[in-house]
Design a protein around this motif. Structure first.
Motif, PDB file in Angstrom:
ATOM      1  N   ALA A  72       0.773  -1.250   0.000  1.00 38.54           N
ATOM      2  CA  ALA A  72       0.000   0.000   0.000  1.00 38.54           C
ATOM      3  C   ALA A  72       0.804   1.301   0.000  1.00 38.54           C
ATOM      4  O   ALA A  72       1.459   1.652   0.954  1.00 38.54           O
ATOM      5  CB  ALA A  72      -0.975  -0.009   1.170  1.00 38.54           C
ATOM      6  N   PHE A  74      -0.350   3.981   0.395  1.00 38.55           N
ATOM      7  CA  PHE A  74      -0.853   4.794   1.494  1.00 38.55           C
ATOM      8  C   PHE A  74       0.030   4.665   2.724  1.00 38.55           C
ATOM      9  O   PHE A  74       0.108   5.564   3.536  1.00 38.55           O
ATOM     10  CB  PHE A  74      -2.268   4.361   1.861  1.00 38.55           C
ATOM     11  N   ALA A  75       0.671   3.512   2.849  1.00 39.37           N
ATOM     12  CA  ALA A  75       1.484   3.288   4.041  1.00 39.37           C
ATOM     13  C   ALA A  75       2.828   3.982   3.917  1.00 39.37           C
ATOM     14  O   ALA A  75       3.642   3.951   4.822  1.00 39.37           O
ATOM     15  CB  ALA A  75       1.682   1.793   4.249  1.00 39.37           C
ATOM     16  N   ASP A  76       3.059   4.630   2.808  1.00 40.41           N
ATOM     17  CA  ASP A  76       4.373   5.158   2.527  1.00 40.41           C
ATOM     18  C   ASP A  76       4.491   6.638   2.887  1.00 40.41           C
ATOM     19  O   ASP A  76       3.848   7.481   2.264  1.00 40.41           O
ATOM     20  CB  ASP A  76       4.674   4.968   1.041  1.00 40.41           C
ATOM     21  N   THR A 225       9.045  -3.681   5.124  1.00 43.42           N
ATOM     22  CA  THR A 225       9.966  -3.945   6.224  1.00 43.42           C
ATOM     23  C   THR A 225      10.229  -5.446   6.356  1.00 43.42           C
ATOM     24  O   THR A 225      11.380  -5.889   6.487  1.00 43.42           O
ATOM     25  CB  THR A 225       9.373  -3.401   7.529  1.00 43.42           C
ATOM     26  N   ILE A 254      15.179  -0.792   7.454  1.00 39.86           N
ATOM     27  CA  ILE A 254      14.763  -0.955   8.843  1.00 39.86           C
ATOM     28  C   ILE A 254      14.518  -2.440   9.143  1.00 39.86           C
ATOM     29  O   ILE A 254      14.871  -2.944  10.208  1.00 39.86           O
ATOM     30  CB  ILE A 254      13.505  -0.104   9.124  1.00 39.86           C
ATOM     31  N   GLN A 258      16.414  -4.778  11.962  1.00 37.58           N
ATOM     32  CA  GLN A 258      15.752  -5.712  12.876  1.00 37.58           C
ATOM     33  C   GLN A 258      16.449  -7.059  12.850  1.00 37.58           C
ATOM     34  O   GLN A 258      16.762  -7.648  13.878  1.00 37.58           O
ATOM     35  CB  GLN A 258      14.293  -5.924  12.462  1.00 37.58           C
ATOM     36  N   HIS A 261      19.689  -7.051  14.529  1.00 38.94           N
ATOM     37  CA  HIS A 261      19.495  -7.014  15.977  1.00 38.94           C
ATOM     38  C   HIS A 261      19.225  -8.420  16.503  1.00 38.94           C
ATOM     39  O   HIS A 261      19.796  -8.859  17.505  1.00 38.94           O
ATOM     40  CB  HIS A 261      18.339  -6.079  16.317  1.00 38.94           C
ATOM     41  N   THR A 281      10.840   8.114   9.988  1.00 35.30           N
ATOM     42  CA  THR A 281      11.280   7.080  10.922  1.00 35.30           C
ATOM     43  C   THR A 281      12.795   6.900  10.879  1.00 35.30           C
ATOM     44  O   THR A 281      13.417   6.577  11.888  1.00 35.30           O
ATOM     45  CB  THR A 281      10.598   5.739  10.589  1.00 35.30           C
ATOM     46  N   ALA A 283      15.143   8.884  10.922  1.00 38.86           N
ATOM     47  CA  ALA A 283      15.892   9.758  11.817  1.00 38.86           C
ATOM     48  C   ALA A 283      15.696   9.380  13.282  1.00 38.86           C
ATOM     49  O   ALA A 283      16.516   9.721  14.126  1.00 38.86           O
ATOM     50  CB  ALA A 283      15.468  11.202  11.605  1.00 38.86           C
ATOM     51  N   ILE A 284      14.619   8.681  13.585  1.00 42.50           N
ATOM     52  CA  ILE A 284      14.295   8.480  15.000  1.00 42.50           C
ATOM     53  C   ILE A 284      14.543   7.064  15.501  1.00 42.50           C
ATOM     54  O   ILE A 284      14.357   6.782  16.667  1.00 42.50           O
ATOM     55  CB  ILE A 284      12.840   8.886  15.310  1.00 42.50           C
ATOM     56  N   ILE A 285      14.939   6.165  14.612  1.00 44.76           N
ATOM     57  CA  ILE A 285      15.225   4.826  15.110  1.00 44.76           C
ATOM     58  C   ILE A 285      16.643   4.787  15.666  1.00 44.76           C
ATOM     59  O   ILE A 285      17.411   5.715  15.506  1.00 44.76           O
ATOM     60  CB  ILE A 285      15.085   3.743  14.007  1.00 44.76           C
ATOM     61  N   VAL A 286      16.954   3.686  16.324  1.00 44.82           N
ATOM     62  CA  VAL A 286      18.284   3.491  16.883  1.00 44.82           C
ATOM     63  C   VAL A 286      18.916   2.284  16.214  1.00 44.82           C
ATOM     64  O   VAL A 286      18.337   1.198  16.282  1.00 44.82           O
ATOM     65  CB  VAL A 286      18.195   3.267  18.400  1.00 44.82           C
TER      66      VAL A 286
ATOM     67  N   LEU B  80      -2.985   9.493   8.030  1.00 42.90           N
ATOM     68  CA  LEU B  80      -2.887   8.782   6.768  1.00 42.90           C
ATOM     69  C   LEU B  80      -3.780   7.536   6.771  1.00 42.90           C
ATOM     70  O   LEU B  80      -4.454   7.227   5.785  1.00 42.90           O
ATOM     71  CB  LEU B  80      -1.436   8.347   6.570  1.00 42.90           C
ATOM     72  N   GLU B  84      -6.863   6.663   4.403  1.00 46.91           N
ATOM     73  CA  GLU B  84      -6.967   5.429   3.638  1.00 46.91           C
ATOM     74  C   GLU B  84      -8.329   4.767   3.846  1.00 46.91           C
ATOM     75  O   GLU B  84      -8.939   4.262   2.905  1.00 46.91           O
ATOM     76  CB  GLU B  84      -5.838   4.475   4.049  1.00 46.91           C
ATOM     77  N   THR B 225       8.299  13.647  18.433  1.00 50.30           N
ATOM     78  CA  THR B 225       9.334  12.751  18.938  1.00 50.30           C
ATOM     79  C   THR B 225      10.322  13.513  19.825  1.00 50.30           C
ATOM     80  O   THR B 225      10.668  13.075  20.924  1.00 50.30           O
ATOM     81  CB  THR B 225      10.085  12.124  17.750  1.00 50.30           C
ATOM     82  N   ILE B 254       8.447   7.052  21.250  1.00 54.01           N
ATOM     83  CA  ILE B 254       9.674   6.736  20.520  1.00 54.01           C
ATOM     84  C   ILE B 254      10.781   7.704  20.924  1.00 54.01           C
ATOM     85  O   ILE B 254      11.941   7.315  21.097  1.00 54.01           O
ATOM     86  CB  ILE B 254       9.406   6.780  19.001  1.00 54.01           C
ATOM     87  N   GLN B 258      14.416   6.776  22.649  1.00 53.38           N
ATOM     88  CA  GLN B 258      15.720   7.338  22.248  1.00 53.38           C
ATOM     89  C   GLN B 258      16.477   7.823  23.466  1.00 53.38           C
ATOM     90  O   GLN B 258      17.654   7.522  23.656  1.00 53.38           O
ATOM     91  CB  GLN B 258      15.510   8.538  21.317  1.00 53.38           C
ATOM     92  N   HIS B 261      17.802   5.136  25.525  1.00 58.32           N
ATOM     93  CA  HIS B 261      18.955   4.533  24.867  1.00 58.32           C
ATOM     94  C   HIS B 261      20.206   5.350  25.144  1.00 58.32           C
ATOM     95  O   HIS B 261      21.268   4.821  25.473  1.00 58.32           O
ATOM     96  CB  HIS B 261      18.697   4.429  23.366  1.00 58.32           C
ATOM     97  N   THR B 281       5.345   2.526  12.621  1.00 58.43           N
ATOM     98  CA  THR B 281       6.701   2.487  13.167  1.00 58.43           C
ATOM     99  C   THR B 281       6.756   1.739  14.501  1.00 58.43           C
ATOM    100  O   THR B 281       7.764   1.093  14.817  1.00 58.43           O
ATOM    101  CB  THR B 281       7.237   3.923  13.360  1.00 58.43           C
ATOM    102  N   ILE B 284       7.900  -1.774  14.218  1.00 62.88           N
ATOM    103  CA  ILE B 284       9.161  -2.143  13.579  1.00 62.88           C
ATOM    104  C   ILE B 284      10.394  -1.590  14.277  1.00 62.88           C
ATOM    105  O   ILE B 284      11.510  -1.839  13.849  1.00 62.88           O
ATOM    106  CB  ILE B 284       9.182  -1.711  12.100  1.00 62.88           C
ATOM    107  N   ILE B 285      10.193  -0.790  15.332  1.00 58.92           N
ATOM    108  CA  ILE B 285      11.372  -0.325  16.048  1.00 58.92           C
ATOM    109  C   ILE B 285      11.829  -1.398  17.027  1.00 58.92           C
ATOM    110  O   ILE B 285      11.143  -2.402  17.241  1.00 58.92           O
ATOM    111  CB  ILE B 285      11.119   0.986  16.820  1.00 58.92           C
ATOM    112  N   VAL B 286      13.014  -1.190  17.575  1.00 56.69           N
ATOM    113  CA  VAL B 286      13.564  -2.106  18.562  1.00 56.69           C
ATOM    114  C   VAL B 286      13.717  -1.356  19.878  1.00 56.69           C
ATOM    115  O   VAL B 286      14.406  -0.343  19.909  1.00 56.69           O
ATOM    116  CB  VAL B 286      14.938  -2.639  18.101  1.00 56.69           C
TER     117      VAL B 286
END
Lengths: 344, 344
Positions: A72, A74-76, A225, A254, A258, A261, A281, A283-286, B80, B84, B225, B254, B258, B261, B281, B284-286
């Motif tokens: 989708a 839309f999910a983007d 993902t 991403i 995972q 990890h 996302t 920018a905000i993940i680790v 979003l 949808e 965030t 989220i 951070q 972390h 998100t 799918i984050i850790v």
DNA sequence: GGAAAAAGGTTAAGCGCTTAACTATAGATT
DNA sequence: AATCTATAGTTAAGCGCTTAACCTTTTTCC
């Protein structure tokens, strides 16, 4: 709802006068103009857009369309940013924005969409059109309705990101960091036109470093993902010695993170991971993802500008927007030889 | 573009006949019906929607509107998903979807939006309307145009998530895990109506466990965030003994992750973190975030259904949708007393 | 001073469709 | 046989706006 005639009666003029005053035609006395505007204010007149559209042939509506396909759209978040860029421009210029997501049936956009195209309801189209299997802009183009394509389906007017340069920059960055055992997480080229561009960029960068691109391990996901995780798993089991993964979009990157990890492979110490798109996302993940920003907002904005220019009789030039590598925490120099994976 | 008259001429009937056949009115012979449809097909007739709109007073366009405020709603995956949901329903029922994001100037939606409302262009509105400082649905309601509100601004027809129950479930989950030193990352109630609902839920759960809610440390962010990270930092320095953070949206959660972390506080071993919204998100984050899913897609879908029902003369009931706690990896039982933070 | 041009406005013909009101025929009902 | 009703269509009046064509008065220019 009050009509033009009500205004005309109240102001003591003809409807033509009211219409022309409201559309700012010259040759009217200040007095008349004031009378009309006063009457408009007093009775709270607002033009009926359907009538205006029928009469003038202009609806002041433009459509943003993209096919309803694969994982989708839309999910983007990428699409959302484009939408935001388009909206900001439309809002400024007083246009309304319609959204359409045609389903593709037997290689063609659905009937309802085809009707919309020909209905005269839409002054112009902006199409997100990079899925090779079907074009949503083609019927628009065929009917001679003004349109701008964001992507690679053929159109006189288009906005594109420089995907080839993006691919080059991503690969160049990885190579500069010293990596040579590089895995590529790609997508089948039949799913999106930009993929072959990005791959061409990767190849060019590899060759610049004297590396045979075709020898690099590669896996194909579907932008999602989950598929990114699966591809990473596949590449790592076949090639445990990889030190970098280049992914052709952020969501797959991403997924790869995972998977790394899960396998307790540290990023970036033991593995460099690169994405593409720079979705929020990233920018905000680790760790924050090193990725290629393709200015989605700006793509939308430029496309809208281009379309509105066309609607106003100008002849804008197609644009290929530059991209920018955003270096964050997921990439690092190739690990020192002594640093084995287990010991790391 | 061929018109009704062209079809009529070709089929050898009157325009009225063509119009009625196309709108499926009874009392026509099979022969006539076939002749008309044949002619339509032959000359590729597609109705002009502007003309139809002017004549019938129905445009077959509905609008999805939300105010352009705070940390861009556009950046919010929640919006979003609603979009949808609305789109899927519109597509099914042959409606077109217009998007409008009025700017708020001096407490009122901008002029262009107010004109749109009264322009007769839009059959009905779906408003995302939970910002206390200004309502985008109010002018629609005031003009007697059909509308459905997603959120808390007053309207006869609305779709709401059960925010109070959501707050309750989140807090109840944390309490059940044994936590008592719980920090709350909230948002000022003046920014969003749902906040007070969620807080009420938290409070009810706390009281059910005999805990005085007002004694819990709390910080206020702005949904972003970055603000989540800042709030977490603030709470942790003031109350180093916290074992859980309950955040009133996912993006702030989220941000908190951070910050944890950065401080090398492990989640969930040393700290439980709960979010709210279940944005993509979150999964799918850790570590994957425990959060409250409020069925955004379904909210959009139900809102669209409700609006289309109203447009078809029915009188649907307002809906409050249930929410669901999604337990993932960011929550765990309170750490054993021996397990200090440093030693963890 | 007279003609041309500019200023200030009106009239009326659509744009392409829907629909109320009407006509006409065939079959059913009394 | 006369009446009623259902069937099968037509006529024509808008819906509310724009705009080409036209008219009248004032200004400009040689």
């Amino acid at each position: 709802m009050p009509t033009l005639e009500d205004v005309a009666r109240r102001a003591g003029v003809s409807t033509a006068t009211v219409s022309k005053v409201l559309s700012n035609t010259p040759y009217f006395s200040e007095r008349t103009r004031a009378k009309v505007l006063q009457a408009v204010k007093e009775i709270g007149y607002v033009p009926n857009l359907a009538a205006r559209a029928l009469s003038s042939g202009k609806t002041q509506i433009i459509a943003f369309v993209f096919p309803y396909v694969y994982d989708a759209l839309f999910a983007d978040p990428f699409v959302l940013l484009i939408l935001e860029g388009i909206e900001s421009e439309c809002h400024q210029r007083g246009y309304n924005l319609l959204l359409s997501t045609p389903r593709i049936v037997s290689g063609q956009p659905d009937e309802h969409y085809l009707q919309l195209v020909q209905s005269g309801y839409i002054d112009g189209f902006i199409a997100l059109d990079s899925v090779p299997s079907a074009s949503v802009v083609e019927p628009v183009f065929a009917h001679g309705i003004p349109s701008v394509t964001i992507g690679y389906h053929p159109n006189t007017f288009f906005v594109r990101a420089d995907d080839c340069a993006g691919g080059f920059q991503a690969m160049d960055h990885v190579l500069k960091l010293g990596h040579r055992r590089i895995g590529v997480i790609s997508v089948n080229e039949s799913l999106h036109f930009s993929i072959s561009q990005r791959l061409a960029g990767l190849r060019a960068a590899a060759e610049a470093y004297g590396l045979d691109f075709d020898t690099l391990p590669m896996a194909e996901g579907d932008f999602s993902t989950a598929s990114g995780a699966a591809c990473a798993a596949e590449l790592l089991s076949r090639h445990p010695d990889l030190t970098a993964l280049v992914c052709l979009n952020d969501r797959m990157a991403i997924g790869a993170l995972q998977q790394l990890h899960v396998r307790a492979i540290r990023v970036p110490d033991q593995m460099t991971v690169i994405g593409y798109d720079d979705i929020p996302t990233a920018a905000i993940i680790v760790p924050p993802l090193t990725t290629v920003n393709q200015q989605a907002f700006r793509q939308g904005q430029e496309a809208a500008r281009m379309l509105l220019d066309i609607l106003n009789g100008r002849s804008p030039q197609p644009i290929t927007l530059p991209v920018e590598l955003v270096v964050r925490g997921s990439s690092a120099p190739v690990p020192a030889p002594g640093l084995t994976r287990k010991g790391g």
